[in-house]
Design an enzyme around this catalytic site. Sequence first.
Site, PDB file in Angstrom:
ATOM      1  N   CYS A  99      33.054 -96.222  18.918  1.00 12.08           N
ATOM      2  CA  CYS A  99      32.025 -96.104  20.055  1.00 12.08           C
ATOM      3  C   CYS A  99      31.747 -97.599  20.752  1.00 12.08           C
ATOM      4  O   CYS A  99      30.909 -97.641  21.752  1.00 12.08           O
ATOM      5  CB  CYS A  99      30.718 -95.406  19.567  1.00 12.08           C
ATOM      6  SG  CYS A  99      30.151 -96.025  18.140  1.00 12.08           S
TER       7      CYS A  99
ATOM      8  N   HIS B 149      34.055 -83.522  12.488  1.00 14.12           N
ATOM      9  CA  HIS B 149      35.325 -84.153  12.899  1.00 14.12           C
ATOM     10  C   HIS B 149      35.656 -85.442  12.055  1.00 14.12           C
ATOM     11  O   HIS B 149      36.711 -86.151  12.239  1.00 14.12           O
ATOM     12  CB  HIS B 149      35.199 -84.760  14.457  1.00 14.12           C
ATOM     13  CG  HIS B 149      34.473 -85.777  14.692  1.00 14.12           C
ATOM     14  ND1 HIS B 149      34.957 -87.053  14.923  1.00 14.12           N
ATOM     15  CD2 HIS B 149      33.108 -86.072  14.584  1.00 14.12           C
ATOM     16  CE1 HIS B 149      33.754 -88.049  15.307  1.00 14.12           C
ATOM     17  NE2 HIS B 149      32.714 -87.140  14.997  1.00 14.12           N
TER      18      HIS B 149
ATOM     19  N   GLN C 250      30.535 -90.321   7.136  1.00 15.79           N
ATOM     20  CA  GLN C 250      31.698 -90.924   6.777  1.00 15.79           C
ATOM     21  C   GLN C 250      32.266 -90.686   5.290  1.00 15.79           C
ATOM     22  O   GLN C 250      33.311 -90.820   4.891  1.00 15.79           O
ATOM     23  CB  GLN C 250      31.588 -92.482   6.810  1.00 15.79           C
ATOM     24  CG  GLN C 250      31.756 -92.953   8.284  1.00 15.79           C
ATOM     25  CD  GLN C 250      33.089 -92.517   8.913  1.00 15.79           C
ATOM     26  OE1 GLN C 250      34.326 -92.451   8.421  1.00 15.79           O
ATOM     27  NE2 GLN C 250      32.952 -92.655  10.219  1.00 15.79           N
TER      28      GLN C 250
ATOM     29  N   GLY D 221      27.450 -84.573  13.933  1.00 10.49           N
ATOM     30  CA  GLY D 221      26.534 -85.636  13.043  1.00 10.49           C
ATOM     31  C   GLY D 221      25.253 -86.415  13.965  1.00 10.49           C
ATOM     32  O   GLY D 221      24.212 -86.603  13.241  1.00 10.49           O
ATOM     33  N   THR D 222      25.488 -86.515  15.127  1.00 10.06           N
ATOM     34  CA  THR D 222      24.451 -87.208  16.301  1.00 10.06           C
ATOM     35  C   THR D 222      23.214 -86.331  16.256  1.00 10.06           C
ATOM     36  O   THR D 222      22.113 -86.525  16.009  1.00 10.06           O
ATOM     37  CB  THR D 222      24.913 -87.686  17.456  1.00 10.06           C
ATOM     38  OG1 THR D 222      25.950 -88.514  17.553  1.00 10.06           O
ATOM     39  CG2 THR D 222      23.978 -87.961  18.403  1.00 10.06           C
TER      40      THR D 222
ATOM     41  N   THR E  57      23.100 -69.614  20.253  1.00 10.62           N
ATOM     42  CA  THR E  57      23.872 -68.650  19.400  1.00 10.62           C
ATOM     43  C   THR E  57      25.083 -69.560  18.858  1.00 10.62           C
ATOM     44  O   THR E  57      25.510 -70.596  19.157  1.00 10.62           O
ATOM     45  CB  THR E  57      24.952 -68.089  20.686  1.00 10.62           C
ATOM     46  OG1 THR E  57      24.024 -66.938  21.415  1.00 10.62           O
ATOM     47  CG2 THR E  57      25.894 -67.225  20.144  1.00 10.62           C
TER      48      THR E  57
ATOM     49  N   ASN F 204      30.436 -96.653   8.261  1.00  4.54           N
ATOM     50  CA  ASN F 204      31.625 -96.543   9.149  1.00  4.54           C
ATOM     51  C   ASN F 204      32.387 -97.503   9.316  1.00  4.54           C
ATOM     52  O   ASN F 204      33.554 -97.377   9.629  1.00  4.54           O
ATOM     53  CB  ASN F 204      31.080 -95.737  10.455  1.00  4.54           C
ATOM     54  CG  ASN F 204      30.144 -96.618  11.141  1.00  4.54           C
ATOM     55  OD1 ASN F 204      29.062 -96.795  10.705  1.00  4.54           O
ATOM     56  ND2 ASN F 204      30.316 -96.999  12.381  1.00  4.54           N
TER      57      ASN F 204
END
Length: 734
Positions: free
Chosen positions: A323, A201, A179, A71-72, A237, A151
């Site tokens: 975080c 994730h 989210q 996501g970042t 790749t 979030n």
Amino acid sequence: MEPIYLDYNATTPIAKEVADAMRPYLDEFFGNPSSVHSYGVKTKLAVEKARRQLAALIGCEPAEIVFTSGGTESNNYAIKGIAFANKHRGNHIITSAIEHPAVFEVCRYLEKNGFEISSIPVDEDGIISLEELKTAIRPETILISVMHANNEVGTIQPLKEISELARRHSIIFHSDAAQSLGKIPVNVNELGVDLLSIAGHKLYAPKGIGALYIRSGIQLEKLIHGADHEQNLRAGTENVLEIVGLGAAAQLAANQLAENFEHYRKTRDYLETLLSGAFPEIKINGHREQRLPNTSSVSFPKVEANTLIDRLEGVAASAGAACHAESVDVSAVLEAMHVPIDFAMGTIRFSTGRGTTLQDVKKAAGEIIATVKQLLPKDDSNIQAEKSFSSEIKLTHYTHGLGCACKIQPQNLEKVLKNLAPVVDKNVLVGTETADDAAVYLLRDDLAVVQTLDFFTPIVDDPYQFGAVAAANALSDIYAMGAHPIFALNIVGFPEDSLPMEVLELILKGAQDKAAEAGIPVLGGHTVEDPEPKFGMVITGTIHPDKIIRNSGALPGDKLILTKPLGTGILSTAIKRGMVEDDLRDSVTAQMAQLNKTAAILMQKYSVHACTDVTGFGLMGHLKEMTAGSACNATVFYEKVPFLPEVKNLAVAGVIPGGSYNNHEFVADFVEFGKLPRTDQLLLCDAQTSGGLLIALPAEEAGQFLSDLGSAGIRAACMIGEFTGKGKGIIHIS
């Protein structure tokens, strides 16, 4: 037994169906998707299947999906990519006040590079103000970026209305859907977004994989350059294994969306019902209807969130976003929603998932309720908390901080102290005018009394060891001045409703034994009831007025000797998180409990010009006080500075206490770090507990002093730097 997991917004486990889909690409199919032979074709087909699966979930064409590392990266690519590709059209970007750091930090970066950012406020439910958004639009606005669902509180934004507004003004619209995907319907055409960020994730796929939806016709400046992978939009790749996992997770989410939605809502609502029944005064943050079905942001007034989290042995949840786990500051999201401070500081985010059962919720709620009752002030708790203690009490779980440096930022404390009236008394030999940690008062021509106080929260779990470390830390200030301690007084804050009195007895016993090692009695003290356990000592000592060693007498040419390695702040944080092996935990505890008595006695044989102990302000903070007080500049040789085992590895992993960051800011105007990486800079600023002595003495005596220290068993002592000449106290790191 593992705690009940209620932190699915932080990350989800990999679903079994996802792991099963991935396994062949771990064990068997390894080809490079860019290769034209059969090995490459098999993995290429797998990547394209995953692209179709993800496209089906969000209602777009497969060609509009670009795989990223998460996501970042997707947010970075969307926002920077649009900004740099459209800077000829304008330089204005609009976002909201409650975005994830992966959005607002990108905007801050762009702001430093010629772009203008408007942050639109939200209402008390966390919904963006459409009127203010309309007002913020300018002719040079090129992008609007507003998350789909928050979030922390789960509030869902009105993306369709925002997209219609953006389209009317020919503005590109991006949304972070990390989210929302898999919890509520997400269709890019119904929402009207041009760009959509996805994080694997959060969706029962692996960490390290994500995607960016880019509507056909939208042009972005490429961020990662190389070969023409991913339609020449993102070089590198392809991560076949995890792309397959993301595709499988997307298909699983599409198949079970309605079922999952109902399960999430049922478990979340049950948790809120149980908590509200026990505490009618709690506040549920976020919009009651327009909210993610699994997310519950609960504010417990008069309870500190991080302390509650630490006490919950059987529940895994977050104080705000994951975080921000080490922060005790008010969440920026809650601040933007104007949640009252008394509620905001007690806010916990609970988020349920596929694996959460109603029985899990009931059990978790029981522990949460019991723990909150223990933490509430006595006169505010309508129901008495039942005392129940596990066989092993971990003292660090009863505090949201570690040591003393995390309490008041040193720069703020200095401002307060400067505003106090100076002491005018000819008998005060060392007082508030210096940065010394002890005060000295003249009694007669040949005798002065020295006194110091240290007081802090647990940095080790064992109560006896905490008492011993606290006593050693308090005694250190006396030793640093070359004084002789004569007696001690205890100062105690203790949560008697939360901890058995036997714990306090062990703390006092540890302190008493350490005082006895120093050769002094403990003559009494003072106690108060406190939500956190705290302990410290007032130490009184004596010294001849002519033999006082201050931290302000260093001379050009003096060498700097440090008697203990650094890293106790980082290791204490790691111990609290359960990241340190028993042997290392015992080793660092033993160092913190080690008296500086031997080094202090040896100092008396040498021409020591200045000395301080290295504690809460860290090496750089205490050295800054020494250089500024001595009006001398200094050089520190980084490679010579000793560190405890594993400290550097833990720092790289981000295990750094808040006090160390505060210290880094505190010394910013005095320390020239040069090209030293930020992590290494923070190591030098690490907030210590019962650290070593930092000693300045003539160069010609330094070698013999080090030899004597080694012979006395202080083998970690090192010469780490030197005073280079008169100046403003600037420290250069070499």
